[in-house]
Enzyme design. Sequence first.
Site, PDB file in Angstrom:
ATOM      1  N   PHE A  70      30.119  26.193  44.156  1.00  0.00           N
ATOM      2  CA  PHE A  70      31.115  26.706  45.086  1.00  0.00           C
ATOM      3  C   PHE A  70      32.398  27.069  44.364  1.00  0.00           C
ATOM      4  O   PHE A  70      32.859  26.331  43.478  1.00  0.00           O
ATOM      5  CB  PHE A  70      31.479  25.648  46.140  1.00  0.00           C
ATOM      6  N   ASP A  71      33.011  28.154  44.790  1.00  0.00           N
ATOM      7  CA  ASP A  71      34.416  28.418  44.483  1.00  0.00           C
ATOM      8  C   ASP A  71      35.255  27.509  45.376  1.00  0.00           C
ATOM      9  O   ASP A  71      34.742  26.907  46.335  1.00  0.00           O
ATOM     10  CB  ASP A  71      34.721  29.888  44.752  1.00  0.00           C
ATOM     11  N   LEU A  72      36.549  27.408  45.118  1.00  0.00           N
ATOM     12  CA  LEU A  72      37.421  26.524  45.901  1.00  0.00           C
ATOM     13  C   LEU A  72      38.298  27.300  46.877  1.00  0.00           C
ATOM     14  O   LEU A  72      38.052  27.311  48.082  1.00  0.00           O
ATOM     15  CB  LEU A  72      38.293  25.684  44.962  1.00  0.00           C
TER      16      LEU A  72
ATOM     17  N   VAL B  81      28.448  30.305  45.650  1.00  0.00           N
ATOM     18  CA  VAL B  81      29.115  30.754  46.870  1.00  0.00           C
ATOM     19  C   VAL B  81      30.582  31.002  46.562  1.00  0.00           C
ATOM     20  O   VAL B  81      31.288  30.103  46.089  1.00  0.00           O
ATOM     21  CB  VAL B  81      28.994  29.693  47.981  1.00  0.00           C
TER      22      VAL B  81
ATOM     23  N   ASP C 254      34.308  33.683  47.595  1.00  0.00           N
ATOM     24  CA  ASP C 254      34.936  34.632  48.519  1.00  0.00           C
ATOM     25  C   ASP C 254      35.544  35.838  47.822  1.00  0.00           C
ATOM     26  O   ASP C 254      36.111  36.704  48.486  1.00  0.00           O
ATOM     27  CB  ASP C 254      36.041  33.921  49.305  1.00  0.00           C
TER      28      ASP C 254
END
Length: 227
Positions: free
Chosen positions: A14-16, A169, A171
């Site tokens: 995951f990105d943060l 994942v 954004d």
Amino acid sequence: MPDASPPRLPVVLFDLDGTLVDSIELILCSFRHACATELGRVPPDAEWLAGIGTPLVTQMRAFAESEAQLAALIAAYRDYQREHHDRLIRDYDGVRETLGELAARGHPMALVTSKADPLAVRALEFTGLRQYLPVIVGCDSCARHKPHPEPVLLALRLLGVEPADALFVGDSPYDIEAGNGAGVATVAALWGPFSREVLEHAGPTYVIAHIRELTAIVALASAGIAT
């Protein structure tokens, strides 16, 4: 005899910022404060939003006229961010529940962010997500950063898995480019600051409008790995 070992479970990276944690207002306020303090002017928010997902020094360099001014801008940004961090961040709706479900199903998870490692840990601890993400690859962890695939590849090495067994994942288009470059399946999150058009142009494997949609994608990947 048939292979009795359990099917491999895909790792989820995951990105943060903009993916797990809604920190966009904190990021923008820190940017405005740094520019007002050190430049005497505040550029349009859009100029900063376009670079979210890359390291702070990379973004800030575009606004600095010298290395000394760059250092001052970064210091002002970080001072504001540290002071107002807990007031201006929260986890997105459904994130804790989704990560909890993935953990219960046995999926290893890791964080791959361009944020400094200590601030990434602070955000995860404040939002209660740290328990799900024991492995953190931040901008202090490697020499090259998103959109370069090195941070994603480092996370995979730390988890001991191959790219074919992972999803990333994020954004931002930088997340998608880094994941694609590393050879993992990529999942574009539409609830961050980037438009669907920008994200689809980066070529993600999947696009989701809510974090809860991720469990179905991971289940699909699990089935593919097990066959």
